[in-house]
Design a protein around this motif. Structure first.
Motif, PDB file in Angstrom:
ATOM      1  N   TYR A 140      11.877 -36.069  -4.487  1.00  0.00           N
ATOM      2  CA  TYR A 140      12.041 -34.724  -3.929  1.00  0.00           C
ATOM      3  C   TYR A 140      12.596 -34.698  -2.507  1.00  0.00           C
ATOM      4  CZ  TYR A 140       7.622 -35.187  -1.307  1.00  0.00           C
ATOM      5  OH  TYR A 140       6.623 -35.592  -0.453  1.00  0.00           O
ATOM      6  N   VAL A 141      12.592 -35.849  -1.822  1.00  0.00           N
ATOM      7  CA  VAL A 141      13.172 -35.874  -0.481  1.00  0.00           C
ATOM      8  C   VAL A 141      14.471 -36.686  -0.414  1.00  0.00           C
ATOM      9  CG1 VAL A 141      11.097 -35.381   0.846  1.00  0.00           C
ATOM     10  CG2 VAL A 141      11.552 -37.725   0.119  1.00  0.00           C
ATOM     11  N   HIS A 142      14.960 -37.183  -1.548  1.00  0.00           N
ATOM     12  CA  HIS A 142      16.210 -37.949  -1.565  1.00  0.00           C
ATOM     13  C   HIS A 142      17.355 -37.182  -0.911  1.00  0.00           C
ATOM     14  CE1 HIS A 142      15.239 -40.808  -5.201  1.00  0.00           C
ATOM     15  NE2 HIS A 142      14.516 -41.077  -4.122  1.00  0.00           N
ATOM     16  N   CYS A 143      17.607 -35.975  -1.421  1.00  0.00           N
ATOM     17  CA  CYS A 143      18.780 -35.219  -0.960  1.00  0.00           C
ATOM     18  C   CYS A 143      18.622 -34.745   0.486  1.00  0.00           C
ATOM     19  CB  CYS A 143      19.042 -34.034  -1.891  1.00  0.00           C
ATOM     20  SG  CYS A 143      19.679 -34.537  -3.517  1.00  0.00           S
ATOM     21  N   GLU A 144      17.411 -34.393   0.860  1.00  0.00           N
ATOM     22  CA  GLU A 144      17.160 -33.963   2.244  1.00  0.00           C
ATOM     23  C   GLU A 144      17.498 -35.091   3.220  1.00  0.00           C
ATOM     24  OE1 GLU A 144      13.202 -33.430   4.983  1.00  0.00           O
ATOM     25  OE2 GLU A 144      13.141 -32.559   2.976  1.00  0.00           O
ATOM     26  N   ILE A 145      17.000 -36.286   2.931  1.00  0.00           N
ATOM     27  CA  ILE A 145      17.243 -37.428   3.814  1.00  0.00           C
ATOM     28  C   ILE A 145      18.714 -37.811   3.802  1.00  0.00           C
ATOM     29  CG2 ILE A 145      16.714 -39.858   4.228  1.00  0.00           C
ATOM     30  CD1 ILE A 145      13.939 -39.320   2.985  1.00  0.00           C
ATOM     31  N   ALA A 146      19.312 -37.833   2.614  1.00  0.00           N
ATOM     32  CA  ALA A 146      20.728 -38.199   2.502  1.00  0.00           C
ATOM     33  C   ALA A 146      21.613 -37.213   3.246  1.00  0.00           C
ATOM     34  CB  ALA A 146      21.130 -38.281   1.033  1.00  0.00           C
ATOM     35  N   ASP A 187      21.948 -28.852  -8.834  1.00  0.00           N
ATOM     36  CA  ASP A 187      22.468 -28.054  -7.724  1.00  0.00           C
ATOM     37  C   ASP A 187      22.342 -28.781  -6.388  1.00  0.00           C
ATOM     38  OD1 ASP A 187      23.212 -26.017  -9.394  1.00  0.00           O
ATOM     39  OD2 ASP A 187      21.439 -24.783  -9.034  1.00  0.00           O
ATOM     40  N   GLU A 188      21.175 -29.392  -6.147  1.00  0.00           N
ATOM     41  CA  GLU A 188      21.006 -30.056  -4.851  1.00  0.00           C
ATOM     42  C   GLU A 188      21.835 -31.344  -4.779  1.00  0.00           C
ATOM     43  OE1 GLU A 188      17.072 -31.115  -3.759  1.00  0.00           O
ATOM     44  OE2 GLU A 188      16.860 -32.698  -5.265  1.00  0.00           O
ATOM     45  N   VAL A 189      22.019 -32.010  -5.903  1.00  0.00           N
ATOM     46  CA  VAL A 189      22.856 -33.215  -5.907  1.00  0.00           C
ATOM     47  C   VAL A 189      24.328 -32.841  -5.706  1.00  0.00           C
ATOM     48  CG1 VAL A 189      23.561 -35.258  -7.212  1.00  0.00           C
ATOM     49  CG2 VAL A 189      21.210 -34.423  -7.373  1.00  0.00           C
ATOM     50  N   LYS A 224      17.553 -43.693  -7.796  1.00  0.00           N
ATOM     51  CA  LYS A 224      17.813 -42.721  -8.853  1.00  0.00           C
ATOM     52  C   LYS A 224      16.488 -42.107  -9.334  1.00  0.00           C
ATOM     53  CE  LYS A 224      15.582 -45.396 -11.039  1.00  0.00           C
ATOM     54  NZ  LYS A 224      14.311 -44.982 -11.610  1.00  0.00           N
ATOM     55  N   PRO A 225      16.514 -40.916  -9.939  1.00  0.00           N
ATOM     56  CA  PRO A 225      17.652 -40.001  -9.938  1.00  0.00           C
ATOM     57  C   PRO A 225      17.912 -39.500  -8.527  1.00  0.00           C
ATOM     58  CG  PRO A 225      15.701 -38.881 -10.766  1.00  0.00           C
ATOM     59  CD  PRO A 225      15.322 -40.327 -10.587  1.00  0.00           C
ATOM     60  N   VAL A 226      19.139 -39.078  -8.267  1.00  0.00           N
ATOM     61  CA  VAL A 226      19.512 -38.720  -6.899  1.00  0.00           C
ATOM     62  C   VAL A 226      18.677 -37.560  -6.381  1.00  0.00           C
ATOM     63  CG1 VAL A 226      21.391 -37.914  -5.418  1.00  0.00           C
ATOM     64  CG2 VAL A 226      21.843 -39.612  -7.191  1.00  0.00           C
ATOM     65  N   GLY A 227      18.355 -36.608  -7.258  1.00  0.00           N
ATOM     66  CA  GLY A 227      17.609 -35.442  -6.790  1.00  0.00           C
ATOM     67  C   GLY A 227      16.732 -34.835  -7.854  1.00  0.00           C
ATOM     68  N   ILE A 228      16.207 -33.658  -7.545  1.00  0.00           N
ATOM     69  CA  ILE A 228      15.340 -32.923  -8.459  1.00  0.00           C
ATOM     70  C   ILE A 228      16.163 -32.155  -9.486  1.00  0.00           C
ATOM     71  CG2 ILE A 228      13.641 -31.059  -8.609  1.00  0.00           C
ATOM     72  CD1 ILE A 228      12.485 -33.590  -7.477  1.00  0.00           C
ATOM     73  N   ASN A 229      17.348 -31.688  -9.089  1.00  0.00           N
ATOM     74  CA  ASN A 229      18.190 -30.935 -10.011  1.00  0.00           C
ATOM     75  C   ASN A 229      19.664 -31.075  -9.626  1.00  0.00           C
ATOM     76  OD1 ASN A 229      18.862 -28.827  -7.991  1.00  0.00           O
ATOM     77  ND2 ASN A 229      16.710 -28.246  -8.231  1.00  0.00           N
TER      78      ASN A 229
END
Length: 354
Positions: free
Chosen positions: A81-87, A108-110, A101-106
């Motif tokens: 849940y914090v992958h995309c925020e940090i990236a 849209d955020e990826v 992986k997976p890159v994100g929760i959904n």
């Protein structure tokens, strides 16, 4: 870059210690771990020892690690849940990133992360570990050479017992808000990517899933002598039927609750000229090639197909990319399939991927 790439690892749990760090050590002439971030004091103490880091290179706030001058690129090994925020913060700082992986929760955020990284020209790597396994890369070469011809069917099983480990508590993997999904994202993302890695693209999927262990003890709830339990909101098993753009079909069976199987991954690939069966069982691997005349042969991949995932990330940072390199676009395409499968478990039918 002629100098060593200075990596900051964010999240120093099992995947960082057991997979990423050993990979970096194998290419120590090209990379140096210069900082680690984790919210857990014990993890930071382990990082200090494992990476030989002084106290001022250990962080509890990932933003401070990204901002520091002695980190060129980051490696994100946190919960989903914090992958995309940090990236996203790494991109804003102009620093390449590797993400689990997976890159994100959904999707849209990826997609937002992908567009941001593309526009900024930031190298972005996704840890699809199976792309870097010797046997899988060898199978890809066989497929690419047309040895078994056009694929008709792909059957994949990824079965483990990890969901039944005695005393396993309600960690983030069992919380949909933090994980996005259970085995579908955790194990299925690898199997979806392998299908694509072998040259196939998903057109639509139909999936069902379920939870075998419905409640687990909350972490820290037994400190007062009374255990508190919470609901598991992610899937323990998932079955996917996929239609591929080539006209072939793929069936993927996933489970973390097979109490007689520690770790099993099987691929069966049936084509017009023959078939390939790959088996991984508790560390032992084999490839069997069969012709339509039912002649069977055990294949052993040459050493030249060995690879190092961490080295591939460093190569990407240095502008070296090949057909095997796992980049953010592959994580985005995988997320499409995951989201479609999740939707299918609700609608009960095929969901087209577009």
């Amino acid at each position: 870059m002629d100098k060593k790439v200075r990596i900051g690892i964010i999240g120093f749990g099992g995947i960082a210690r057991g997979a990423h760090l050993p990979g970096y050590k194998k290419c120590a002439d090209e990379v140096e771990i210069t900082a680690v971030c984790d919210i857990d004091d014990n993890a930071l103490a382990a990082a200090a020892t494992a990476c030989n880091l002084p106290q001022d290179r250990l962080f509890k706030n990932y933003k401070n690690l990204i901002a520091c001058a002695f980190v060129d690129a980051v490696d994100i090994c946190t919960p989903n849940y914090v992958h995309c925020e940090i990236a996203t913060d790494a991109v804003n700082a102009g620093k390449p990133f590797s993400v689990e992986k997976p890159v994100g929760i959904n999707y849209d955020e990826v997609l937002a992360l992908y567009n941001k990284a593309q526009n900024a020209g930031i190298p972005a790597f996704v840890c699809f570990t199976w792309r870097y396994r010797q046997y899988i890369r060898y199978i890809k070469s066989i497929i690419d050479k047309g040895v078994i011809g056009k694929l008709y069917h792909v059957y994949i099983r990824c079965i483990k017992e990890s969901g039944l480990w005695k005393g396993r508590k309600l960690e983030w993997r069992f919380d949909k808000d933090k994980a996005g999904s259970g085995v579908l994202g955790d194990l299925g993302s690898h199997m979806i990517d392998i299908t694509r890695f072998l040259g196939e693209e998903f057109e639509s999927v139909c999936a069902n899933s379920g939870t075998i262990v419905p409640t687990r003890q909350k972490i820290g709830s037994d400190e007062n002598g009374k255990a508190d339990y919470g609901e598991v909101t992610t899937d323990d098993w998932c079955n996917i039927i996929g239609m591929l753009k080539s006209g072939a079909s793929v069936t993927i069976a996933l489970s973390r609750c097979a109490n007689t199987i520690e770790d099993l991954i099987e691929f069966e690939l049936y084509g017009e000229k023959g078939a390939i069966k790959y088996t991984y069982m508790n560390g032992a691997q084999s490839i069997e090639y069969s012709t339509p005349e039912n002649k069977r042969q055990i294949l052993v991949p040459p050493e030249s197909f060995s690879a190092n995932q961490s080295k591939s990330y460093i190569d990407l940072i240095n502008g070296k990319v090949d057909a095997y390199t796992s980049q953010l676009i592959h994580g985005l395409e995988c997320q499409k399939v995951i989201d479609a499968a999740l939707k299918s478990t609700v609608t009960g039918g095929f969901v087209k991927i577009d």
